[in-house]
Design a protein around this motif. Structure first.
Motif, PDB file in Angstrom:
ATOM      1  N   PRO A 405       0.731  -1.089   0.102  1.00 24.74           N
ATOM      2  CA  PRO A 405       0.002  -0.124   0.058  1.00 24.74           C
ATOM      3  C   PRO A 405       0.754   1.292   0.019  1.00 24.74           C
ATOM      4  O   PRO A 405       1.863   1.375   0.653  1.00 24.74           O
ATOM      5  CB  PRO A 405      -0.976  -0.191   1.162  1.00 24.74           C
ATOM      6  N   GLU A 406       0.301   2.257  -0.716  1.00 25.49           N
ATOM      7  CA  GLU A 406       0.880   3.301  -0.912  1.00 25.49           C
ATOM      8  C   GLU A 406      -0.052   4.721  -0.871  1.00 25.49           C
ATOM      9  O   GLU A 406      -0.956   4.649  -1.270  1.00 25.49           O
ATOM     10  CB  GLU A 406       2.042   3.484  -1.984  1.00 25.49           C
ATOM     11  N   PHE A 407       0.209   5.735  -0.647  1.00 27.66           N
ATOM     12  CA  PHE A 407      -0.487   7.061  -0.259  1.00 27.66           C
ATOM     13  C   PHE A 407       0.287   8.165  -0.585  1.00 27.66           C
ATOM     14  O   PHE A 407       1.200   8.489   0.047  1.00 27.66           O
ATOM     15  CB  PHE A 407      -1.509   7.136   0.714  1.00 27.66           C
ATOM     16  N   LEU A 408      -0.036   8.862  -1.600  1.00 26.56           N
ATOM     17  CA  LEU A 408       0.715  10.176  -2.025  1.00 26.56           C
ATOM     18  C   LEU A 408       2.147  10.038  -2.041  1.00 26.56           C
ATOM     19  O   LEU A 408       2.856  10.905  -1.575  1.00 26.56           O
ATOM     20  CB  LEU A 408       0.661  11.359  -0.704  1.00 26.56           C
ATOM     21  N   GLY A 409       2.595   8.769  -2.661  1.00 27.44           N
ATOM     22  CA  GLY A 409       3.892   8.626  -2.971  1.00 27.44           C
ATOM     23  C   GLY A 409       4.605   8.012  -1.871  1.00 27.44           C
ATOM     24  O   GLY A 409       6.065   7.847  -1.894  1.00 27.44           O
TER      25      GLY A 409
END
Length: 568
Positions: A405-409
């Protein structure tokens, strides 16, 4: 529901959003150190404050130092406000000669206002002097809101920055929040409220003669200035006991409209400021859409519920609508909209008695707080809470597509997931544990003024409100006892710091990471699927955690009411 009520709600939402977008852009400039139209006025004041307290505005902190500064500031604030209340009988600006506040009430109130909860177990006009209201409570309305903003600023910087431990300066963030945002808006709103009849005076209480010939004491005081910041700062503590149901705090439809906007304005603005700060306005819009969908859905259920006939009232021959517990000058629709807004925004200000709401309306209000106050939520901490839900959603999405998982890089590993889950689990567990203690002990049950399922709802609401740092009450629970003052005070501390400290620690982990480039395998976080997933996670987590107590409290209360009685 009357057409004029629906028009009022539509205009309220449109006007608030239209104002929130430019204010959000302005806030992003303030927090990123850019020049604004307020800079020539406020910058000299800001720099004077830094010189006075010995702060270097260019010196940044790592997450541990930031958290330490925040915690120390809050401890000092609690001790100061606690002492001020104990000594108020010896201090000036006390025209009614109120004695010092009882120790447990003073401790509860100090914790309440410092944690931005503003739960009040006392009647303001018969307990607090003008000095305590201004130097103690009103000051905390400003700085507790600023502390919440500071907490989310750190988290935002964690997503923006890379390969660094620098997360800004707590003292600078708090000072700028007060000087550039909270203070100017509060002055404007206070003047508007005074123009509509909200009282602002240092005169002693007035004495009037009733038509029966008896004397009646009419409380006065510097209310407008406190009402303004209590609304804008997601505080909610009323100058008078019945809060904004009092005609001196909220005298007419215009003030009700202005105060309703003020409840929602800055929490909404912070979401747009987030989009501007990360330079991805669509991401801010997506999170705003999640919050708005949840808000409108709950509001719709509450409005429908209040539009239904109450069989118990109908038995009495009354068919004028569910006006019991509501101000006639405001009506059912505006009162319900306020209740929904105040419980999603962690505000706590009320213009009706929530204890008198229909059971399903009370369920909506409790669910709004049970989510962790993330549907716009309190200043800063609401957005931080929603970002925790986003991280949890991205973890679930990562499991579905077989990708880290990732969010905003930023890649989200086990440490980040742990810190994101703590604020979603610990406060909810505390609600159930503390409510269970209250429901099973003589001291807890002694505060009840209603039997059966409704009495359970009163106790549940108190802990939902204090853990969520909301501060509103069902108003049917006698909570000014040592038991409730201490347990609700503990609840407020858990709700505040189990959110803020993990947010700062999470920011520290994120800021150390580098950025990963977007690829075709990256889960999109600005589209409808993301919005639906996040909203679904918020609803499911709240429903699964509290289904049983919702069923035994407001759910059972609703069934009893439909049967025409209150106990079985």
């Amino acid at each position: 529901m009357a057409t004029e009520d629906l028009i009022f709600i539509l205009i309220l939402l449109v006007v608030t959003v239209v104002l929130a977008v430019p204010i959000g852009k302005y806030m992003s400039k303030v927090f990123t150190g850019q020049r604004t139209f307020m800079t020539p006025v406020m910058q000299p004041v800001e720099r004077f404050i830094y010189r006075l307290v010995g702060v270097d505005e260019n010196e940044e902190m790592n997450w541990k130092r930031y958290a330490y500064s925040l915690i120390v500031f809050n401890i000092i604030a609690i001790l100061f406000l606690f002492t001020l209340q104990l000594l108020q009988g010896y201090l000036p600006l006390n025209p009614e000669g109120f004695p010092g506040v009882r120790w447990d009430t003073a401790l509860n109130t100090a914790i309440s206002f410092v944690t931005n909860t503003n739960w009040q177990s006392y009647a303001g006009e018969t307990t607090m002097s003008y000095l305590t209201q201004m130097m103690g409570l009103a000051v905390q309305n400003f700085v507790s809101a600023a502390v919440g903003i500071a907490a989310v600023l750190v988290l935002i910087r964690g997503f923006i920055r890379k390969n660094t431990e620098n997360l800004g300066n707590f003292w600078v963030d708090m000072t700028r929040s007060v000087l550039y945002i909270l203070l100017p808006l509060s002055v404007i709103l206070a003047l508007l409220l005074v123009s509509q009849g909200v009282v602002q005076t240092f005169d002693p209480y007035a004495t009037a003669q009733t038509i029966e010939g008896a004397n009646q004491i009419i409380p006065l005081g510097p209310a407008a200035s406190q009402v303004a910041i209590k609304m804008l700062g997601s505080n909610g503590g009323g100058f008078f006991n019945v809060n904004s149901a009092h005609p001196f705090e909220n005298p007419n439809g215009i003030t009700n409209f202005l105060e309703s906007i003020a409840i929602l304005l800055l929490p909404m603005s912070l979401v747009f400021a987030f989009g501007y700060m990360i330079r991805n306005f669509k991401q801010g819009l997506a999170i705003f859409a999640v919050m708005m969908i949840l808000f409108v859905t709950g509001l719709g259920v509450a409005l429908w519920s209040e539009d239904q006939t109450n069989p118990i009232i109908e038995k009495m021959g009354v068919s004028s609508g569910n006006l019991e517990g509501k101000e006639v000058r405001l009506g059912v629709g505006e009162s319900t909209a306020w209740g929904a807004a105040t419980t999603i925004v962690s505000n706590g200000g009320v213009n009706m008695m929530h204890d008198s709401a229909m059971p399903l309306t009370g369920l909506v209000f409790m669910f709004n707080m049970a989510t962790g106050e993330v549907i716009f939520g309190g200043l800063g901490v609401g957005l931080a809470g929603m970002l925790f839900y986003v991280i949890l959603t991205m973890f679930i999405a990562g499991l579905m597509i077989g990708r880290t998982p990732e969010f905003l890089g930023k890649k989200l590993g086990p440490p980040e997931m742990t810190l994101a889950v703590i604020p979603l689990v610990v406060p909810q567990a505390a609600i159930l544990i503390l409510a269970a203690i209250a429901l099973s002990t003589p001291d807890g049950l002694a505060g009840l003024n209603n039997p059966s399922a409704h009495g359970m709802s009163e106790i549940l609401y108190a802990y939902f409100s204090t853990i969520g740092n909301n501060g509103s009450a069902f108003a049917g629970l006698s909570a000014n006892t040592v038991f409730y003052n201490l347990t609700l005070g503990l609840a407020m501390l858990i709700g505040r710091f189990a959110t803020i400290i993990p947010a700062i620690a999470l920011a520290g982990l994120l800021a150390k990471k580098g950025k990963v480039p977007t690829s075709s395998a990256t889960f999109p976080t600005t589209g409808p699927l993301f919005i639906i997933l996040v909203a679904g996670v918020v609803i499911l987590l709240g429903a699964l955690t509290f289904f049983s107590v919702f069923a035994l409290g407001p759910g059972l209360d609703h069934l009893f009411m439909q049967g025409g009685n209150i106990t079985s």
